[in-house]
Design a protein around this motif. Structure first.
Motif, PDB file in Angstrom:
ATOM      1  N   LYS A   1      -7.671   0.914  -7.679  1.00 31.14           N
ATOM      2  CA  LYS A   1      -7.365   0.139  -8.876  1.00 31.14           C
ATOM      3  C   LYS A   1      -7.696  -1.329  -8.652  1.00 31.14           C
ATOM      4  O   LYS A   1      -7.591  -1.850  -7.542  1.00 31.14           O
ATOM      5  CB  LYS A   1      -5.880   0.279  -9.228  1.00 31.14           C
ATOM      6  N   THR A   2      -8.107  -1.983  -9.724  1.00 26.76           N
ATOM      7  CA  THR A   2      -8.355  -3.418  -9.636  1.00 26.76           C
ATOM      8  C   THR A   2      -7.023  -4.138  -9.460  1.00 26.76           C
ATOM      9  O   THR A   2      -5.947  -3.590  -9.756  1.00 26.76           O
ATOM     10  CB  THR A   2      -9.047  -3.939 -10.901  1.00 26.76           C
ATOM     11  N   ILE A   3      -7.093  -5.375  -9.015  1.00 22.44           N
ATOM     12  CA  ILE A   3      -5.871  -6.161  -8.840  1.00 22.44           C
ATOM     13  C   ILE A   3      -5.185  -6.366 -10.185  1.00 22.44           C
ATOM     14  O   ILE A   3      -3.954  -6.323 -10.284  1.00 22.44           O
ATOM     15  CB  ILE A   3      -6.191  -7.497  -8.158  1.00 22.44           C
ATOM     16  N   LYS A   4      -5.981  -6.522 -11.232  1.00 20.73           N
ATOM     17  CA  LYS A   4      -5.404  -6.662 -12.569  1.00 20.73           C
ATOM     18  C   LYS A   4      -4.662  -5.399 -12.977  1.00 20.73           C
ATOM     19  O   LYS A   4      -3.557  -5.468 -13.536  1.00 20.73           O
ATOM     20  CB  LYS A   4      -6.506  -6.974 -13.586  1.00 20.73           C
ATOM     21  N   GLU A   5      -5.221  -4.235 -12.684  1.00 15.57           N
ATOM     22  CA  GLU A   5      -4.561  -2.968 -13.011  1.00 15.57           C
ATOM     23  C   GLU A   5      -3.276  -2.795 -12.219  1.00 15.57           C
ATOM     24  O   GLU A   5      -2.265  -2.306 -12.739  1.00 15.57           O
ATOM     25  CB  GLU A   5      -5.512  -1.797 -12.733  1.00 15.57           C
ATOM     26  N   ILE A   6      -3.296  -3.195 -10.947  1.00 10.97           N
ATOM     27  CA  ILE A   6      -2.096  -3.103 -10.111  1.00 10.97           C
ATOM     28  C   ILE A   6      -1.016  -4.037 -10.636  1.00 10.97           C
ATOM     29  O   ILE A   6       0.165  -3.660 -10.725  1.00 10.97           O
ATOM     30  CB  ILE A   6      -2.446  -3.422  -8.645  1.00 10.97           C
ATOM     31  N   ALA A   7      -1.417  -5.244 -10.993  1.00  8.97           N
ATOM     32  CA  ALA A   7      -0.454  -6.202 -11.537  1.00  8.97           C
ATOM     33  C   ALA A   7       0.209  -5.632 -12.792  1.00  8.97           C
ATOM     34  O   ALA A   7       1.444  -5.694 -12.935  1.00  8.97           O
ATOM     35  CB  ALA A   7      -1.155  -7.520 -11.862  1.00  8.97           C
ATOM     36  N   TYR A   8      -0.595  -5.049 -13.678  1.00  8.77           N
ATOM     37  CA  TYR A   8      -0.064  -4.483 -14.919  1.00  8.77           C
ATOM     38  C   TYR A   8       0.876  -3.318 -14.615  1.00  8.77           C
ATOM     39  O   TYR A   8       1.949  -3.198 -15.231  1.00  8.77           O
ATOM     40  CB  TYR A   8      -1.212  -4.021 -15.810  1.00  8.77           C
ATOM     41  N   GLU A   9       0.504  -2.462 -13.663  1.00  6.57           N
ATOM     42  CA  GLU A   9       1.357  -1.321 -13.305  1.00  6.57           C
ATOM     43  C   GLU A   9       2.713  -1.774 -12.785  1.00  6.57           C
ATOM     44  O   GLU A   9       3.728  -1.098 -12.996  1.00  6.57           O
ATOM     45  CB  GLU A   9       0.663  -0.456 -12.255  1.00  6.57           C
ATOM     46  N   LEU A  10       2.738  -2.915 -12.123  1.00 11.54           N
ATOM     47  CA  LEU A  10       3.974  -3.425 -11.544  1.00 11.54           C
ATOM     48  C   LEU A  10       4.747  -4.331 -12.495  1.00 11.54           C
ATOM     49  O   LEU A  10       5.728  -4.959 -12.101  1.00 11.54           O
ATOM     50  CB  LEU A  10       3.675  -4.179 -10.245  1.00 11.54           C
ATOM     51  N   GLY A  11       4.289  -4.403 -13.740  1.00  9.26           N
ATOM     52  CA  GLY A  11       5.040  -5.158 -14.730  1.00  9.26           C
ATOM     53  C   GLY A  11       4.670  -6.615 -14.840  1.00  9.26           C
ATOM     54  O   GLY A  11       5.396  -7.393 -15.475  1.00  9.26           O
ATOM     55  N   PHE A  12       3.553  -7.011 -14.230  1.00  8.47           N
ATOM     56  CA  PHE A  12       3.074  -8.382 -14.348  1.00  8.47           C
ATOM     57  C   PHE A  12       1.966  -8.406 -15.396  1.00  8.47           C
ATOM     58  O   PHE A  12       0.935  -7.753 -15.230  1.00  8.47           O
ATOM     59  CB  PHE A  12       2.514  -8.888 -13.020  1.00  8.47           C
TER      60      PHE A  12
ATOM     61  N   ARG B   1       1.208  -1.017  -1.016  1.00  9.11           N
ATOM     62  CA  ARG B   1       0.791   0.388  -1.013  1.00  9.11           C
ATOM     63  C   ARG B   1      -0.397   0.595  -1.940  1.00  9.11           C
ATOM     64  O   ARG B   1      -1.377   1.256  -1.588  1.00  9.11           O
ATOM     65  CB  ARG B   1       1.957   1.276  -1.462  1.00  9.11           C
ATOM     66  N   LEU B   2      -0.316   0.037  -3.140  1.00  9.26           N
ATOM     67  CA  LEU B   2      -1.386   0.229  -4.109  1.00  9.26           C
ATOM     68  C   LEU B   2      -2.668  -0.479  -3.686  1.00  9.26           C
ATOM     69  O   LEU B   2      -3.770   0.049  -3.871  1.00  9.26           O
ATOM     70  CB  LEU B   2      -0.936  -0.276  -5.483  1.00  9.26           C
ATOM     71  N   LEU B   3      -2.541  -1.659  -3.116  1.00  6.00           N
ATOM     72  CA  LEU B   3      -3.727  -2.391  -2.669  1.00  6.00           C
ATOM     73  C   LEU B   3      -4.443  -1.655  -1.547  1.00  6.00           C
ATOM     74  O   LEU B   3      -5.675  -1.695  -1.446  1.00  6.00           O
ATOM     75  CB  LEU B   3      -3.326  -3.798  -2.204  1.00  6.00           C
ATOM     76  N   LEU B   4      -3.667  -0.972  -0.703  1.00  2.00           N
ATOM     77  CA  LEU B   4      -4.256  -0.279   0.443  1.00  2.00           C
ATOM     78  C   LEU B   4      -4.790   1.105   0.097  1.00  2.00           C
ATOM     79  O   LEU B   4      -5.778   1.554   0.680  1.00  2.00           O
ATOM     80  CB  LEU B   4      -3.231  -0.143   1.557  1.00  2.00           C
ATOM     81  N   THR B   5      -4.149   1.794  -0.806  1.00  2.00           N
ATOM     82  CA  THR B   5      -4.439   3.218  -0.963  1.00  2.00           C
ATOM     83  C   THR B   5      -5.029   3.593  -2.321  1.00  2.00           C
ATOM     84  O   THR B   5      -5.242   4.772  -2.580  1.00  2.00           O
ATOM     85  CB  THR B   5      -3.164   4.050  -0.736  1.00  2.00           C
ATOM     86  N   SER B   6      -5.280   2.629  -3.187  1.00  4.88           N
ATOM     87  CA  SER B   6      -5.870   2.953  -4.478  1.00  4.88           C
ATOM     88  C   SER B   6      -7.134   2.127  -4.692  1.00  4.88           C
ATOM     89  O   SER B   6      -7.350   1.113  -4.035  1.00  4.88           O
ATOM     90  CB  SER B   6      -4.879   2.690  -5.620  1.00  4.88           C
TER      91      SER B   6
END
Length: 290
Positions: free
Chosen positions: A253-264, A246-251
Motif C-alpha cells: 500500500k502507498t503511504i497515503k493509503e496506509i495513513a487513510y487506513e489508520l484514520g489519518f 507493520r503495514l509499511l513493512l508487509t504491504s
C-alpha cells in the motif's frame, strides 16, 4: 504479496503464503502442523503470518524479532507468535527447536486456555523455562507430533494437548511477569488495552475509552502512569505506530493509503506523527528495511 524464507545453508528461497505453505504429506489437514528447526536459519524480510505459532527451543542462539523488538534466542525458551504480528529471525547453527502452527479457526477453540488477555502474551512473547518445565512442554509437543502421523488421527486428542500447552503457558506467564500482577489488581487496564486494540484506527481520544470503562479520563491516565509509566494517550499512539510499521513493512500500500487506513486524512500529519514516534518518516522507515 509473496515473501520468502531463506535457508542460509541451501540458499533456497521458499515463498511464504500462509500455513498451507508448510503442509506435509503426513497430515490430511493443513490447519494444524508440527515442524522441527535444526541448525542455522535466516528470515531476512520481516513478514506476517495468518496463523498462530508455538515455538519451543531446546537449544539455540541468535535473535528473533517480534513486532520490532529483538529477543535473544537461548535454549529452554517458548516463543509465541500471533496472527498479524511481524517477525523475522537469525538463528545460530546450534539451534534445535520445534514449532506448532495453528490456523486462527483452530486456535480459537483453545485460546480461552490462555488465561490472560491475548494482548499480554503479544507484549511478552518469550518465556524462559526451567529444565523440568521445558521437558513437560517438549513431551506435549512430541505427543502432538506423534498423533499427527496416525491414521486416523484424533482431533480431540490434539485439541486436548493444545489446551494443556496453553494452560502451561499461562502458568509460566503468571510466574515470570510481574506486569501480570498489575492486571489482577487493576483489571480495568486489561480492558483498556483491549479497547485500544479494537478502536485505535478510529479513536485517539482517552475520553472515548474512559467512557467505555465508566471512569474519568484523568483516573485512567493516573492508572497508566502508575502501572505502565506512560500516559494513556501514549499507549494509543504506540498501538497506532505499531500498526503503521507493520503495514509499511508487509504491504504494498502507498503511504497515503496506509495513513487513510489508520484514520489519518492528512498525509502530512501522518508523516509528522510517525516521525515523532520513530525518528524516521514513513518513506525513510520503509526504505530502511528494503
Amino acid at each position: 504479496m509473496i515473501l520468502y524464507f531463506h535457508d542460509v545453508n541451501t540458499k533456497v528461497s521458499i515463498p511464504i503464503l500462509g500455513i498451507d505453505t508448510f503442509q506435509i504429506d503426513l497430515q490430511s489437514d493443513g490447519s494444524f502442523q508440527y515442524h522441527e528447526i535444526i541448525g542455522e536459519r535466516l528470515i531476512e524480510t520481516p513478514h506476517k503470518h495468518d496463523f498462530f505459532l508455538f515455538l519451543l527451543f531446546e537449544k539455540g542462539s541468535g535473535t528473533h524479532m517480534i513486532d520490532f523488538i529483538d529477543y535473544e534466542v537461548t535454549g529452554h525458551q517458548l516463543h509465541l507468535l500471533f496472527p498479524g504480528q511481524v517477525h523475522s529471525w537469525n538463528l545460530g547453527a546450534d539451534t534445535v527447536a520445534c514449532q506448532i502452527m495453528v490456523t486462527r479457526r483452530i486456535f480459537e477453540t483453545f485460546a480461552n486456555s490462555l488465561r490472560y488477555d491475548l494482548l499480554l502474551y503479544q507484549n511478552h512473547p518469550v518465556l524462559n523455562l526451567n529444565p523440568d518445565v521445558f521437558r513437560q512442554f517438549l513431551y506435549e509437543f512430541k505427543a502432538i507430533q506423534l498423533e499427527l502421523t496416525l491414521k486416523p488421527m484424533s482431533w480431540d486428542i490434539i485439541g486436548s494437548r493444545s489446551r494443556i500447552i496453553a494452560q502451561m503457558t499461562s502458568r509460566e506467564a503468571m510466574e515470570k511477569f510481574d506486569e501480570l500482577k498489575v492486571y489482577h489488581a487493576k483489571p480495568v487496564l486489561v480492558e483498556y488495552l483491549s479497547l485500544v486494540d479494537t478502536h485505535f484506527k478510529e479513536q485517539r481520544l482517552v475520553a472515548f475509552y474512559a467512557e467505555k470503562l465508566s471512569i474519568t479520563p484523568n483516573y485512567l491516565n493516573i492508572l497508566c502512569k502508575k502501572h505502565f509509566y506512560t500516559s494513556a494517550t501514549s499507549l494509543i499512539h504506540n498501538r497506532v505506530t505499531l500498526e503503521a510499521k507493520r503495514l509499511l513493512l508487509t504491504s504494498k500500500k502507498t503511504i497515503k493509503e496506509i495513513a487513510y487506513e489508520l484514520g489519518f486524512y492528512d498525509l502530512a500529519y501522518f508523516s509528522k506523527f510517525f516521525k515523532g514516534q520513530t525518528g524516521l518518516g514513513p518513506r525513510e522507515f520503509r526504505a530502511s528495511i528494503q
